[in-house]
Design an enzyme around this catalytic site. Structure first.
Site, PDB file in Angstrom:
ATOM      1  N   SER A 187       0.834  -1.200   0.000  1.00 40.46           N
ATOM      2  CA  SER A 187       0.000   0.000   0.000  1.00 40.46           C
ATOM      3  C   SER A 187       0.876   1.261   0.000  1.00 40.46           C
ATOM      4  O   SER A 187       1.713   1.411  -0.891  1.00 40.46           O
ATOM      5  CB  SER A 187      -0.948  -0.066   1.202  1.00 40.46           C
ATOM      6  N   ASP A 341      -9.669  -3.736  -5.663  1.00 45.09           N
ATOM      7  CA  ASP A 341      -8.873  -2.772  -4.903  1.00 45.09           C
ATOM      8  C   ASP A 341      -8.859  -1.464  -5.680  1.00 45.09           C
ATOM      9  O   ASP A 341      -8.568  -1.435  -6.873  1.00 45.09           O
ATOM     10  CB  ASP A 341      -7.439  -3.333  -4.768  1.00 45.09           C
ATOM     11  N   HIS A 371      -7.933  -4.983  -0.927  1.00 44.33           N
ATOM     12  CA  HIS A 371      -6.864  -4.241  -0.276  1.00 44.33           C
ATOM     13  C   HIS A 371      -6.741  -4.653   1.196  1.00 44.33           C
ATOM     14  O   HIS A 371      -7.725  -4.645   1.928  1.00 44.33           O
ATOM     15  CB  HIS A 371      -7.127  -2.735  -0.380  1.00 44.33           C
TER      16      HIS A 371
END
Ligand code: NAG
Ligand code: NAG
Length: 402
Positions: A187, A341, A371
């Site tokens: 991320s 995501d 995610h």
């Protein structure tokens, strides 16, 4: 009586979280274990909302509250590893070393955790780092960069860089082979991977990074209208609202600019002209675009919004904005993307850019992924089939680097 007074608000927040989940969250049909997924998202909303309430009451920062809870997770000792908490200057790091003796220096992975710059701690990513160290017989360095509200985007990236440089200078101490150092992150950690790899290009005094590993990375905030941003904006755990909250907080952008960021009016026409060729949805392969996808109409330029969000245009912070000369010199990459995501397209765009410039790329796409899925890989009954596949794919790529 007092207990009741305390319990009632807690119960109220819980009811609110469940309502919010069912009213706003979108759970795509391809996701597995959907009831569990929904329950976990309710729990997540409950905790973040409690944090929000505490912040409103000026008791503590909402982010710190969540991190406090993350750190309560009990860490299981892994007998095959030696885990050491260190400080590189002011930056806390955690070092994971295989206990077994090795006749040769080992591979190393410098890891930056995810969490949008406000969530995520060394503890919440502890078991992932253990897994990587154990399964790939590598030394893993997990960097505890300072988080919001104590720190902001660029400072976080600099923390990651400083810790990495310190490590690279002392590889011998940790028994690491200088030709086998990888940098990885999830991320926003993926953003820092880009930042650090780029900055290290200028350092001929340090060993070259052998490969960059990005897991569901966040790589740009100039085009928030890409197909994945439109399609998965309400898919937990990273919804559009959460993404904008974290992004604006970490970049100290007033939340009143959300609309401008979403409708594109914050982009100066010149800059957009420059970046469009890399960031437009035309670069996303057709199979990733829904048949009803419409490239959004650009809203008229709003100068005040541009001035306020200027940091988003900083090439250092957004790996997708870097010039060709820079990207072409980056280390080989492993890109992991999850279908459901909001950041899926960042990975797809980055893959295209690297490939166009002949940087070797291995990509791995997870159809039923979302995610944050990888964090559940060892959470037993809270795990998802994709969680295991994600961590195995990462480990398998790392083992291939020899
Ligand atoms: C953000 O912008 C709003 C509206 O322009 C303003 O009222 C508010 O004070 C600003 N907040 C901060 C923290 O600057
Ligand atoms: C885009 O957002 C800005 C800032 O909120 C707003 O002033 C503008 O009217 C919006 N434009 C469109 C086309 O929605």
């Amino acid at each position: 009586m007092w207990v009741l007074l305390l319990l009632l608000p807690l119960l109220g927040v819980l009811v609110w979280a469940v309502f919010k989940h069912f009213l706003t969250a979108d759970v795509p049909a391809v996701l597995k274990h959907r009831i569990k997924f929904r329950m976990l998202h309710c729990a997540f909303l409950y905790i973040t909302t409690l944090g929000h309430v505490l912040e409103k009451l000026r008791i503590c920062s909402g982010y710190k509250f969540v991190r406090f809870l993350e750190d309560l997770w009990i860490i299981k000792k892994d007998p095959s590893l030696v885990v050491t908490n260190l400080r590189f200057g002011t930056i806390p790091v955690r070092l994971f070393q295989p206990r077994a003796a090795s006749s040769e220096p080992r591979r190393a992975i410098i890891f930056y955790h995810g969490g949008g710059g406000g969530f995520g701690t060394l503890t919440s990513y502890h078991s992932l780092c253990c897994f990587l160290a154990r399964e790939t017989e590598s030394v893993v360095l997990s960097v505890g960069y300072r988080l919001y509200p104590d720190s902001f985007g660029m400072v976080m990236a600099e923390d990651c860089y400083a810790a990495s440089v310190h490590f690279l200078r002392n590889l011998q101490t940790y028994g690491v082979d200088p030709s086998l150092v990888l940098v990885g992150g999830e991320s926003i950690g993926g953003t820092f991977v880009g930042y650090v790899c780029r900055k290290l290009l200028a350092r001929s005094d340090l060993p070259r990074i052998r490969a960059q590993i990005m897991i569901c990375p966040f790589l740009q905030a100039i085009n928030l209208q890409l197909p994945s941003h439109q399609r998965y904006k309400n898919v937990p755990f990273l919804t559009q609202t959460l993404m904008l909250t974290c992004l604006c907080d970490c970049m100290s952008i007033n939340h009143s600019w959300w609309d401008a960021m979403l409708n594109g009016s914050f982009r100066s026409p010149e800059l957009w002209k420059k970046y469009q060729k890399w960031l437009s949805a035309d670069n996303i392969p057709k199979k990733f675009k829904p048949s009803n996808y419409r490239p959004p109409v650009s809203a008229p330029f709003h100068e005040a919004a541009f001035l306020e969000t200027g940091l988003l245009f900083d090439q250092r912070f957004s790996p997708l904005l870097a010039n060709d000369e820079v990207v072409a010199r980056l280390p080989p990459a492993f890109l992991l993307s999850c279908e459901n995501d909001i950041f899926r397209d960042d990975a797809l765009l980055y893959k295209k850019r690297l490939e166009d410039l002949r940087v070797p790329v291995v990509s791995y796409h997870v159809e039923d992924g979302f995610h944050g899925a990888l964090l559940f890989f060892d959470k037993k009954c809270f795990s998802f089939p994709c969680s295991r596949r994600i961590v195995n794919a990462v480990a398998s790529y790392i083992r291939g680097i020899q």
